[in-house]
Design a protein around this motif. Structure first.
Motif, mmCIF file in Angstrom:
data_model
loop_
_atom_site.group_PDB
_atom_site.id
_atom_site.type_symbol
_atom_site.label_atom_id
_atom_site.label_comp_id
_atom_site.label_asym_id
_atom_site.label_seq_id
_atom_site.Cartn_x
_atom_site.Cartn_y
_atom_site.Cartn_z
ATOM 1 N N SER A 66 42.868 1.999 85.372
ATOM 2 C CA SER A 66 43.842 2.600 86.290
ATOM 3 C C SER A 66 44.643 3.691 85.601
ATOM 4 N N VAL A 67 45.063 3.444 84.374
ATOM 5 C CA VAL A 67 45.830 4.440 83.637
ATOM 6 C C VAL A 67 44.961 5.664 83.358
ATOM 7 N N ALA A 68 43.682 5.444 83.046
ATOM 8 C CA ALA A 68 42.787 6.577 82.786
ATOM 9 C C ALA A 68 42.597 7.420 84.049
ATOM 10 N N ILE A 69 42.430 6.790 85.187
ATOM 11 C CA ILE A 69 42.275 7.523 86.450
ATOM 12 C C ILE A 69 43.544 8.300 86.776
ATOM 13 N N CYS A 70 44.700 7.680 86.575
ATOM 14 C CA CYS A 70 45.969 8.383 86.821
ATOM 15 C C CYS A 70 46.105 9.590 85.904
ATOM 16 N N ALA A 71 45.683 9.452 84.653
ATOM 17 C CA ALA A 71 45.766 10.574 83.719
ATOM 18 C C ALA A 71 44.856 11.716 84.168
ATOM 19 N N LEU A 72 43.656 11.397 84.656
ATOM 20 C CA LEU A 72 42.750 12.442 85.139
ATOM 21 C C LEU A 72 43.313 13.155 86.355
ATOM 22 N N VAL A 73 43.901 12.413 87.270
ATOM 23 C CA VAL A 73 44.474 13.019 88.474
ATOM 24 C C VAL A 73 45.645 13.923 88.106
ATOM 25 N N ILE A 74 46.513 13.454 87.221
ATOM 26 C CA ILE A 74 47.682 14.273 86.823
ATOM 27 C C ILE A 74 47.217 15.525 86.095
ATOM 28 N N ARG A 75 46.210 15.398 85.213
ATOM 29 C CA ARG A 75 45.695 16.579 84.512
ATOM 30 C C ARG A 75 45.081 17.578 85.489
ATOM 31 N N SER A 76 44.364 17.057 86.487
ATOM 32 C CA SER A 76 43.768 17.935 87.497
ATOM 33 C C SER A 76 44.844 18.655 88.295
ATOM 34 N N LEU A 77 45.914 17.942 88.644
ATOM 35 C CA LEU A 77 47.005 18.578 89.386
ATOM 36 C C LEU A 77 47.693 19.655 88.557
ATOM 37 N N ILE A 78 47.889 19.382 87.276
ATOM 38 C CA ILE A 78 48.553 20.363 86.412
ATOM 39 C C ILE A 78 47.668 21.595 86.248
ATOM 40 N N ASN A 79 46.348 21.383 86.059
ATOM 41 C CA ASN A 79 45.425 22.521 85.901
ATOM 42 C C ASN A 79 45.337 23.342 87.195
ATOM 43 N N SER A 80 45.293 22.684 88.331
ATOM 44 C CA SER A 80 45.205 23.442 89.588
ATOM 45 C C SER A 80 46.496 24.211 89.847
ATOM 46 N N GLU A 81 47.648 23.672 89.437
ATOM 47 C CA GLU A 81 48.915 24.379 89.589
ATOM 48 C C GLU A 81 48.946 25.601 88.678
ATOM 49 N N ALA A 82 48.364 25.511 87.496
ATOM 50 C CA ALA A 82 48.356 26.620 86.556
ATOM 51 C C ALA A 82 47.429 27.737 87.065
#
Length: 105
Positions: free
Chosen positions: A86-102
């Motif tokens: 669960s923590v790994a999936i949350c980390a992937l989602v947050i990283r994806s959101l940060i990259n898409s915002e950039a």
């Protein structure tokens, strides 16, 4: 301030009695005592006799304890694995959101 305070021994008040004088005593030899035989001094210990039913009950109880401990340990390991995933999936989602915002800027 940094010096330790030593306790003060108060002086005795009232009447002080001198210590009692101990008189030496004499040792009187008595008649020798005959020793008790060793076989009579040790009481017989009861032996544990296991019947077939008791052996089956002990084996069944031991098996139940091992199974319960195993189930608890496996469930704890499973809980840790699920939490890690669960923590790994949350980390992937947050990283994806940060990259898409950039990329939007």
């Amino acid at each position: 301030m940094f010096r330790p305070k030593l306790p003060v021994m108060p002086q005795p008040t009232g009447l002080v009695t001198p210590p009692a004088v101990v008189e030496p005593t004499t040792v009187i030899q008595s008649a020798p005592v005959t020793p008790v035989p060793a076989s009579a001094a040790v009481p017989a210990r009861p032996t544990v006799q296991l019947t077939p039913g008791a052996v089956v009950a002990l084996v069944g109880g031991g098996t139940a304890v091992v199974l319960v401990v195993g189930v608890v340990l496996v469930s704890m390991l499973l809980a840790v694995a699920i939490t890690g995933a669960s923590v790994a999936i949350c980390a992937l989602v947050i990283r994806s959101l940060i990259n898409s915002e950039a990329k939007r800027r």
